[in-house]
Design a protein around this motif. Structure first.
Motif, PDB file in Angstrom:
ATOM      1  N   ASP A  33       0.652  -1.238  -0.042  1.00  0.00           N
ATOM      2  CA  ASP A  33      -0.314  -0.273   0.025  1.00  0.00           C
ATOM      3  C   ASP A  33       0.698   1.088   0.111  1.00  0.00           C
ATOM      4  O   ASP A  33       1.788   1.220  -0.376  1.00  0.00           O
ATOM      5  N   SER A  34       0.293   2.411  -0.048  1.00  0.00           N
ATOM      6  CA  SER A  34       0.965   4.286   0.201  1.00  0.00           C
ATOM      7  C   SER A  34       1.680   3.734   1.241  1.00  0.00           C
ATOM      8  O   SER A  34       2.818   3.822   0.524  1.00  0.00           O
ATOM      9  N   VAL A  35       2.404   3.230   2.703  1.00  0.00           N
ATOM     10  CA  VAL A  35       2.749   2.869   3.287  1.00  0.00           C
ATOM     11  C   VAL A  35       3.821   2.281   3.284  1.00  0.00           C
ATOM     12  O   VAL A  35       4.842   3.396   3.095  1.00  0.00           O
ATOM     13  N   MET A  38       6.264   3.535   0.528  1.00  0.00           N
ATOM     14  CA  MET A  38       7.755   4.570   0.599  1.00  0.00           C
ATOM     15  C   MET A  38       8.675   4.049   1.501  1.00  0.00           C
ATOM     16  O   MET A  38       9.947   3.905   0.731  1.00  0.00           O
ATOM     17  N   ALA A  39       8.567   2.552   2.136  1.00  0.00           N
ATOM     18  CA  ALA A  39       9.572   2.003   3.006  1.00  0.00           C
ATOM     19  C   ALA A  39      10.472   0.939   1.302  1.00  0.00           C
ATOM     20  O   ALA A  39      12.033   0.979   1.414  1.00  0.00           O
ATOM     21  N   LEU A  40       9.550   0.748   0.508  1.00  0.00           N
ATOM     22  CA  LEU A  40       9.554   0.099  -0.612  1.00  0.00           C
ATOM     23  C   LEU A  40      11.109   0.924  -1.969  1.00  0.00           C
ATOM     24  O   LEU A  40      11.887   0.705  -1.839  1.00  0.00           O
ATOM     25  N   ALA A  42      12.323   3.412  -0.175  1.00  0.00           N
ATOM     26  CA  ALA A  42      14.298   3.511   0.691  1.00  0.00           C
ATOM     27  C   ALA A  42      15.214   2.045   0.709  1.00  0.00           C
ATOM     28  O   ALA A  42      15.811   3.011   0.350  1.00  0.00           O
ATOM     29  N   ALA A  43      13.571   1.373   0.193  1.00  0.00           N
ATOM     30  CA  ALA A  43      14.865   0.019   0.324  1.00  0.00           C
ATOM     31  C   ALA A  43      15.698   0.208  -1.446  1.00  0.00           C
ATOM     32  O   ALA A  43      16.935  -0.395  -0.983  1.00  0.00           O
TER      33      ALA A  43
ATOM     34  N   GLN B 205      11.015   6.628   4.663  1.00  0.00           N
ATOM     35  CA  GLN B 205      11.105   4.466   5.840  1.00  0.00           C
ATOM     36  C   GLN B 205      10.743   5.083   7.346  1.00  0.00           C
ATOM     37  O   GLN B 205      10.596   4.052   7.419  1.00  0.00           O
ATOM     38  N   PHE B 207       8.071   7.226   8.499  1.00  0.00           N
ATOM     39  CA  PHE B 207       7.138   7.141   8.054  1.00  0.00           C
ATOM     40  C   PHE B 207       5.510   6.289   8.533  1.00  0.00           C
ATOM     41  O   PHE B 207       5.286   5.866   7.569  1.00  0.00           O
ATOM     42  N   SER B 249      -4.579   1.784   6.615  1.00  0.00           N
ATOM     43  CA  SER B 249      -3.283   1.458   6.309  1.00  0.00           C
ATOM     44  C   SER B 249      -2.663   3.479   7.632  1.00  0.00           C
ATOM     45  O   SER B 249      -1.355   3.010   7.850  1.00  0.00           O
ATOM     46  N   LEU B 250      -3.066   3.969   7.469  1.00  0.00           N
ATOM     47  CA  LEU B 250      -2.916   5.502   7.231  1.00  0.00           C
ATOM     48  C   LEU B 250      -3.092   5.888   8.472  1.00  0.00           C
ATOM     49  O   LEU B 250      -3.007   6.819   9.052  1.00  0.00           O
ATOM     50  N   PHE B 252      -3.137   5.247  11.331  1.00  0.00           N
ATOM     51  CA  PHE B 252      -1.542   5.674  12.815  1.00  0.00           C
ATOM     52  C   PHE B 252      -1.301   7.032  13.100  1.00  0.00           C
ATOM     53  O   PHE B 252      -1.383   7.288  13.950  1.00  0.00           O
TER      54      PHE B 252
END
Lengths: 76, 317
Positions: A33-35, A38-40, A42-43, B205, B207, B249-250, B252
């Motif tokens: 998902d969108s969160v 962002m981690a993807l 960065a990875a 990363q 967020f 998922s947002l 939080f």
């Protein structure tokens, strides 16, 4: 040795490597998902020592598209 | 403070000095032949920026940066302008320790800056990207970090130079006016000064729920550094309670803020809010197209007293 794109996807999204294929698209599974996107990003930046432009972050809508975009950054 | 969430790839305690010569070497090697990055020229460019006013937001840097970028672009070309932009950040990182000793910032915050400096040094070594040009918001944020004015804290940057817009009081529903006024005037003690939260795409990363919790846990150190602050506020579509339905998922963001005593107030609907909310959200885009989601901006305000209370409770656990 450069890490395969599929491995970076699997680790960043926390899914089994077998679920990562070129056809996998953003938001098609709950883990991407969108969160997680962002981690993807960065990875991918970490794995290949690149800085991904904002437009490309938005454009990276599938594994296949990611590979296409990464080639622009010199990642095979 | 105990129990800080661990953040992925956080490098606040990693040695930095060994990296600096390598970053400078890499930068010099990449700079076009017409660009001299000697200390005196960098000093000239840095001092050409107006003095930073700590009581105002980091955005104050943007007009001068845009003007300097235009000047460098015509003098040195795009690659040259980017090299100077990166050299300015590197130069500030090189003088971080000597400047830090003259600042009145809480020591707990120093590793947060070091973590960001590692990220910026990565960018310098890689040669940057167009978003590292001075006319870009991300550059203004990184420069403000290097100046010790924007404080990196997990999922957000904390800007001590803000104030809550009074207009949030009169937004509908009017029935909430008394509650909002009471919170801002009695609990917080007024509308300014407040620390303002900003999202930085280069720290994407962080967020996450942990990254937001981390941010709030760093606020006591921010309040010790800036004792006049009355609290913290943020303004975004991701405080919208409707995200529980359209983008769980947002959720939080609001949940963590409320846990720390934050009050969420409706601000309004704007084209830029809609663009931001739909940019990364496929499901949100679909619901918007069907008329089932209307991106709405909300303001979150959390009083210093509430944040310190919770931090104390967590410390005692």
């Amino acid at each position: 040795m450069t890490k395969p794109v599929e491995d970076v996807f699997a680790e960043a999204l926390g899914i089994d490597r077998s679920r990562v294929s070129d056809a996998l698209t953003y938001n098609s599974i709950k883990e991407w998902d969108s969160v997680a996107h962002m981690a993807l990003i960065a990875a991918l930046e970490d794995a290949y020592s690149i800085m991904i432009e904002t437009d490309d972050v938005i454009d990276m809508s599938s594994v296949s598209k990611a590979k296409q975009l990464l080639s622009k950054y010199g990642v095979a | 403070m105990s129990g800080l969430p661990s953040l992925p790839r956080w490098r606040g305690y990693d040695e930095m000095s060994g990296r600096l010569p390598r970053a400078r070497e890499s930068l010099s090697a990449r700079a076009p032949g017409n660009v001299m990055l000697d200390a005196s020229r960098l000093e000239k460019w840095l001092t050409s920026l107006p003095a930073y006013d700590k009581s105002r937001p980091y955005r104050q840097l943007k007009p001068a940066l845009a003007a300097l970028d235009a000047e460098l672009l015509s003098e040195l070309g795009e690659r040259g302008a980017l090299s100077v932009a990166l050299a300015m950040l590197l130069s500030l990182i090189e003088t971080h320790e000597s400047r830090w000793s003259r600042e009145s910032l809480d020591p707990q915050l120093q590793p947060e800056f070091v973590d960001s400096f590692h990220r910026i040094l990565d960018a310098v070594e890689r040669g940057g990207a167009s978003s590292m040009r001075m006319n870009h918001d991300m550059y203004a944020k990184d420069l403000a970090i290097c100046l010790h004015r924007l404080i990196p804290a997990g999922g957000q940057l904390i800007d001590p130079g803000g104030g809550v817009p009074r207009s949030v009081l009169v937004r509908p529903p009017v029935t909430a006016l008394v509650r909002k006024s009471w919170y801002l005037v009695a609990t917080c003690g007024g509308f300014a000064p407040f620390a303002e939260l900003h999202t930085h795409q280069r720290m994407r990363q962080f967020f996450t729920a942990d990254g937001w919790e981390y941010c709030f846990r760093r606020l006591p150190a921010v309040f010790r550094s800036y004792p006049d602050l009355k609290g913290v506020f943020g303004s975004s579509w991701f405080f919208d309670p409707d995200l529980d339905r359209v983008s769980p998922s947002l959720s939080f963001v609001r949940a963590v803020s409320e846990r720390w005593g934050g009050l969420i107030m409706r601000e309004g609907q704007h084209p830029e809010t809609t663009a931001d909310a739909l940019e990364m959200g496929g499901p949100r885009r679909d619901l918007y197209a069907q008329g089932k989601y209307h991106p709405t901006n909300y303001v979150m305000v959390a009083a210093k007293a509430r944040i310190l209370d919770r931090a104390d409770q967590l410390d005692k656990r």
